[in-house]
Design a protein around this motif. Structure first.
Motif, PDB file in Angstrom:
ATOM      1  N   ASP A  66      27.860  90.562  50.796  1.00 51.06           N
ATOM      2  CA  ASP A  66      28.604  89.304  50.908  1.00 51.06           C
ATOM      3  C   ASP A  66      27.759  88.178  50.316  1.00 51.06           C
ATOM      4  N   ASP A  80      33.412  88.714  37.887  1.00 51.93           N
ATOM      5  CA  ASP A  80      34.354  89.575  38.604  1.00 51.93           C
ATOM      6  C   ASP A  80      33.661  90.425  39.671  1.00 51.93           C
ATOM      7  N   ASN A  81      34.247  90.411  40.874  1.00 51.34           N
ATOM      8  CA  ASN A  81      33.745  91.169  42.027  1.00 51.34           C
ATOM      9  C   ASN A  81      32.374  90.700  42.502  1.00 51.34           C
ATOM     10  N   GLU A 123      39.854  80.450  47.801  1.00 55.38           N
ATOM     11  CA  GLU A 123      38.583  79.758  47.938  1.00 55.38           C
ATOM     12  C   GLU A 123      37.812  80.261  49.160  1.00 55.38           C
ATOM     13  N   ASP A 124      36.501  80.288  49.019  1.00 52.90           N
ATOM     14  CA  ASP A 124      35.587  80.634  50.106  1.00 52.90           C
ATOM     15  C   ASP A 124      34.686  79.418  50.302  1.00 52.90           C
ATOM     16  N   ARG A 150      40.588  78.894  40.246  1.00 51.57           N
ATOM     17  CA  ARG A 150      41.341  79.469  41.362  1.00 51.57           C
ATOM     18  C   ARG A 150      40.492  79.562  42.635  1.00 51.57           C
ATOM     19  N   ILE A 151      39.193  79.837  42.487  1.00 50.87           N
ATOM     20  CA  ILE A 151      38.337  80.020  43.669  1.00 50.87           C
ATOM     21  C   ILE A 151      37.539  78.750  44.011  1.00 50.87           C
ATOM     22  N   VAL A 176      39.548  81.927  36.593  1.00 51.44           N
ATOM     23  CA  VAL A 176      39.078  82.470  37.869  1.00 51.44           C
ATOM     24  C   VAL A 176      38.335  81.397  38.657  1.00 51.44           C
ATOM     25  N   LEU A 186      43.374  85.760  44.650  1.00 52.61           N
ATOM     26  CA  LEU A 186      42.115  85.041  44.829  1.00 52.61           C
ATOM     27  C   LEU A 186      42.302  83.830  45.734  1.00 52.61           C
ATOM     28  N   CYS A 214      39.786  92.023  46.650  1.00 48.28           N
ATOM     29  CA  CYS A 214      40.907  91.350  45.977  1.00 48.28           C
ATOM     30  C   CYS A 214      41.533  92.252  44.914  1.00 48.28           C
ATOM     31  N   LEU A 227      31.752  86.760  42.426  1.00 50.94           N
ATOM     32  CA  LEU A 227      32.086  85.448  42.976  1.00 50.94           C
ATOM     33  C   LEU A 227      33.364  85.464  43.801  1.00 50.94           C
ATOM     34  N   TYR A 228      33.991  86.610  43.894  1.00 49.06           N
ATOM     35  CA  TYR A 228      35.106  86.804  44.826  1.00 49.06           C
ATOM     36  C   TYR A 228      35.023  88.241  45.332  1.00 49.06           C
TER      37      TYR A 228
END
Length: 221
Positions: free
Chosen positions: A210, A16-17, A92-93, A124-125, A121, A90, A24, A19-20
Motif C-alpha cells: 500500500d 499503473d498499479n 482519489e486516495d 482522475r486520482i 489517470v 479509479l 481497480c 499510484l492506484y
C-alpha cells in the motif's frame, strides 16, 4: 522521514498499479483492447492474439515494442487505441495525495505508457498538480522498462542524481535496472506482477502492499 531516506530529493513513480490499487484492474480494460489490436494487426482470432500478445510482452518488454519490431506498428496509433477506455474504476486516495504533497523534493513519473494517458489517470486520482514531469514510452525511444536504456534516458531527462533518488514500481523486475544505476527502490507488492517475476531480490530496498500507507508512515517520522 526515515533516516535512511533523508538523502532522497527525487521521488520517481511508475503509474499503473502503483499510484492506484491493482484491484481497480484498469489495465484489464487496456489489456482487452491490446488483444483486439493484436488480433486485427496479425489477422488472428482472440485466443491466438492473446497468446501472441503475452509472448510479445515477455520477449520485448511491452506489447507495443513487439508489434513495432514485428509489424511496424505506429506507436501513436496503438497507444491512442488501447488507452481509449473509461476510468470510472479509479478514485482519489486522500492519504496518498497528502503524503505525496508532504514529500520533500521533486516528484516525477516514469511509465511505459504515454504522457496523454498518464495525465488522464493523474487527473482522475487527484494528482494532476503533484508531478513535475512525465518520462513516457516516447521519451524512452520505445525501449520500455526494464530496458537499461529507458533508465539511462529517464535519469538524463530528469537530471537526477541516482544516489539521491527513489523509484517505486509494482513490477519487481523493473526495479533491478534502477538499483543497478544506484537508485533506491520500492516494490509495490500488490499482486499485479504479470510475467517474468524475479521475486524480492537484493535489488529491492523497501517493499509495501500500500503506497499511501507507506508514504504516510515515512512523512510522519
Amino acid at each position: 522521514m526515515l533516516p535512511a531516506l533523508d538523502h532522497i530529493d527525487a521521488w520517481i513513480f511508475d503509474l499503473d498499479n502503483t499510484l492506484y490499487p491493482a484491484t481497480c484492474d484498469l489495465f484489464g480494460l487496456i489489456d482487452q483492447r491490446m488483444t483486439d489490436y493484436v488480433a486485427r494487426t496479425a489477422g488472428l482470432d482472440r485466443e491466438a492474439a492473446y497468446q501472441l500478445q503475452k509472448k510479445l510482452f515477455r520477449e520485448h518488454g511491452t506489447t507495443l515494442s513487439g508489434l513495432m519490431t514485428l509489424h511496424e506498428v505506429d506507436p501513436h496509433h496503438f497507444l491512442e487505441d488501447v488507452h481509449a477506455i473509461e476510468m470510472d474504476v479509479l478514485a482519489e486516495d486522500r492519504r496518498l495525495i497528502e503524503s505525496l504533497a508532504a514529500l520533500p523534493g521533486r516528484k516525477l513519473i516514469f511509465t511505459n505508457g504515454d504522457a496523454p494517458y498518464a495525465r488522464r489517470v493523474l487527473e482522475r486520482i487527484g494528482l494532476s498538480e503533484t508531478f513535475e514531469a512525465i518520462h513516457d514510452i516516447h521519451a524512452c525511444a520505445y525501449q520500455p522498462k526494464p530496458s537499461a536504456h529507458s533508465y539511462a534516458s529517464m535519469i538524463e531527462s530528469f537530471g537526477v542524481d541516482p544516489t539521491r533518488a527513489l523509484f517505486a514500481d509494482d513490477m519487481a523486475r523493473n526495479l533491478k535496472p534502477a538499483k543497478d544505476h544506484g537508485i533506491t527502490t520500492l516494490w509495490i507488492d500488490n499482486g499485479s506482477e504479470q510475467v517474468g517475476e524475479l521475486g524480492a531480490g537484493d535489488w529491492i530496498d523497501y517493499r509495501t502492499g500500500d503506497l499511501g500507507a507507506w508514504l504516510a508512515a515515512i512523512v510522519k517520522d
